[in-house]
Design an enzyme around this catalytic site. Sequence first.
Site, PDB file in Angstrom:
ATOM      1  N   GLU A 138       0.752  -1.220   0.054  1.00 59.00           N
ATOM      2  CA  GLU A 138      -0.218   0.012   0.083  1.00 59.00           C
ATOM      3  C   GLU A 138       0.695   1.233  -0.259  1.00 59.00           C
ATOM      4  O   GLU A 138       2.036   1.176   0.630  1.00 59.00           O
ATOM      5  CB  GLU A 138      -0.955  -0.023   1.346  1.00 59.00           C
ATOM      6  CG  GLU A 138      -2.032   1.111   1.381  1.00 59.00           C
ATOM      7  CD  GLU A 138      -2.658   1.119   2.766  1.00 59.00           C
ATOM      8  OE1 GLU A 138      -1.789   0.724   3.734  1.00 59.00           O
ATOM      9  OE2 GLU A 138      -3.720   1.495   2.911  1.00 59.00           O
ATOM     10  N   ASP A 194       4.011  -1.777   5.864  1.00 51.43           N
ATOM     11  CA  ASP A 194       2.813  -2.714   6.720  1.00 51.43           C
ATOM     12  C   ASP A 194       3.478  -4.017   6.987  1.00 51.43           C
ATOM     13  O   ASP A 194       2.632  -4.702   7.705  1.00 51.43           O
ATOM     14  CB  ASP A 194       1.337  -2.607   6.345  1.00 51.43           C
ATOM     15  CG  ASP A 194       0.803  -1.200   6.444  1.00 51.43           C
ATOM     16  OD1 ASP A 194       1.339  -0.190   7.132  1.00 51.43           O
ATOM     17  OD2 ASP A 194      -0.286  -1.041   6.075  1.00 51.43           O
ATOM     18  N   HIS A 200      -2.254  -3.715   9.180  1.00 52.38           N
ATOM     19  CA  HIS A 200      -3.109  -3.034   8.238  1.00 52.38           C
ATOM     20  C   HIS A 200      -4.465  -2.483   8.808  1.00 52.38           C
ATOM     21  O   HIS A 200      -5.269  -3.668   8.984  1.00 52.38           O
ATOM     22  CB  HIS A 200      -2.964  -3.737   6.795  1.00 52.38           C
ATOM     23  CG  HIS A 200      -3.710  -3.003   5.803  1.00 52.38           C
ATOM     24  ND1 HIS A 200      -3.296  -1.770   5.219  1.00 52.38           N
ATOM     25  CD2 HIS A 200      -4.862  -3.487   4.984  1.00 52.38           C
ATOM     26  CE1 HIS A 200      -4.309  -1.513   4.336  1.00 52.38           C
ATOM     27  NE2 HIS A 200      -5.261  -2.406   4.159  1.00 52.38           N
ATOM     28  N   GLU A 231      -7.184  -1.792   7.809  1.00 51.65           N
ATOM     29  CA  GLU A 231      -8.361  -2.237   7.158  1.00 51.65           C
ATOM     30  C   GLU A 231      -8.597  -3.812   7.345  1.00 51.65           C
ATOM     31  O   GLU A 231      -9.710  -4.434   7.183  1.00 51.65           O
ATOM     32  CB  GLU A 231      -8.366  -1.809   5.643  1.00 51.65           C
ATOM     33  CG  GLU A 231      -8.601  -0.459   5.482  1.00 51.65           C
ATOM     34  CD  GLU A 231      -7.368   0.585   5.509  1.00 51.65           C
ATOM     35  OE1 GLU A 231      -6.247  -0.175   6.070  1.00 51.65           O
ATOM     36  OE2 GLU A 231      -7.367   1.687   4.952  1.00 51.65           O
ATOM     37  N   HIS A 234      -1.107   6.876   9.563  1.00 52.30           N
ATOM     38  CA  HIS A 234      -0.703   6.377   8.082  1.00 52.30           C
ATOM     39  C   HIS A 234       0.465   7.143   7.518  1.00 52.30           C
ATOM     40  O   HIS A 234       0.284   8.286   6.978  1.00 52.30           O
ATOM     41  CB  HIS A 234      -1.843   5.993   7.220  1.00 52.30           C
ATOM     42  CG  HIS A 234      -1.377   5.460   6.020  1.00 52.30           C
ATOM     43  ND1 HIS A 234      -1.331   4.146   5.861  1.00 52.30           N
ATOM     44  CD2 HIS A 234      -1.334   6.038   4.732  1.00 52.30           C
ATOM     45  CE1 HIS A 234      -1.178   3.723   4.530  1.00 52.30           C
ATOM     46  NE2 HIS A 234      -0.982   4.824   3.897  1.00 52.30           N
ATOM     47  N   GLU A 258       4.620   5.507  12.004  1.00 54.59           N
ATOM     48  CA  GLU A 258       5.320   4.763  11.032  1.00 54.59           C
ATOM     49  C   GLU A 258       6.309   5.188  10.620  1.00 54.59           C
ATOM     50  O   GLU A 258       7.450   4.426  10.488  1.00 54.59           O
ATOM     51  CB  GLU A 258       4.210   4.526   9.798  1.00 54.59           C
ATOM     52  CG  GLU A 258       2.970   3.456  10.353  1.00 54.59           C
ATOM     53  CD  GLU A 258       2.107   3.173   9.156  1.00 54.59           C
ATOM     54  OE1 GLU A 258       1.838   1.663   9.106  1.00 54.59           O
ATOM     55  OE2 GLU A 258       1.921   3.821   8.256  1.00 54.59           O
TER      56      GLU A 258
HETATM   57 ZN   LIG Z   1       0.952   1.598   7.294  1.00 51.47          ZN
END
Ligand SMILES: [Zn+2]
Length: 265
Positions: A29, A40, A115, A117, A168, A173
Amino acid sequence: MLMENMTWVEVKEAAERGLPVVLAVGSTEQHGPHLPLATDCLLPVGIAMEAARRFPLVVAPPVRFGVKSRPLSGGGESFPGTLSISAATLTVTVTDVLCALARSGFRNLCVYNWHYENAGHLWEACDIAMSRGAQARILLVENPMPEFTKEQLDELFPQGFPGWDVEHASIMETSLMYALHPELVRRDRIVDDQAQRHPTWDVVPAPPEFIPASGVLWRPSQATPELGRKFLTAVSDRLVQALTTEFGAPSQEADISGSSKAANP
Ligand SMILES: [Zn+2]
């Protein structure tokens, strides 16, 4: 203890020692202009390796594709390089991998999600694996973050905690990537960004103002290597705590005689 670098003989020995196996579930992603698509996967594998210093374990090859990126938590599907799968495909994939890990002799499995989602779809994969007769217990860590106190959040986010959904490609991160893979951070490409509108509901198809042009959802310019080391300690401690609580204290001499299966080459 990266399983992908082990031989079948070493996997058999590790399973017979009773070591748990951690299956990271990530994504491919976009993570802004400054972090790689594999972020991720790199982060949960790196955290599991850090946890392995204190709790002997095996790190399975990560699940590299996650369910569809949502604009308000991952920027959405419109960015080149974001390669997603359906929730049904993820559930089947994780179920099959869990069953294969149990068939390999591992009795303590940990599904470790990174992740956002994917959360919500992994419980079903664990449930189906068990109903298929997997001879194992499964620890599911859907949300890898500890429950930080207000004081800890103030320390980690001195300019204010924005909420994990917009973390994100942002402070946490990017800091963790500084700690684990600094060579992969494009420091000259870091930009702060955010959606013009971020309601607590969702809209499909997403209005353009839900999608930041850079793919960054908050403030990676505030990331530092020092914060990265703090996050790494906190999240790996939390993984060790979950493993210890559910699977017992690690033992080099763990004996699961009678429960391991001989593997055939
Ligand atoms: Zn991420």
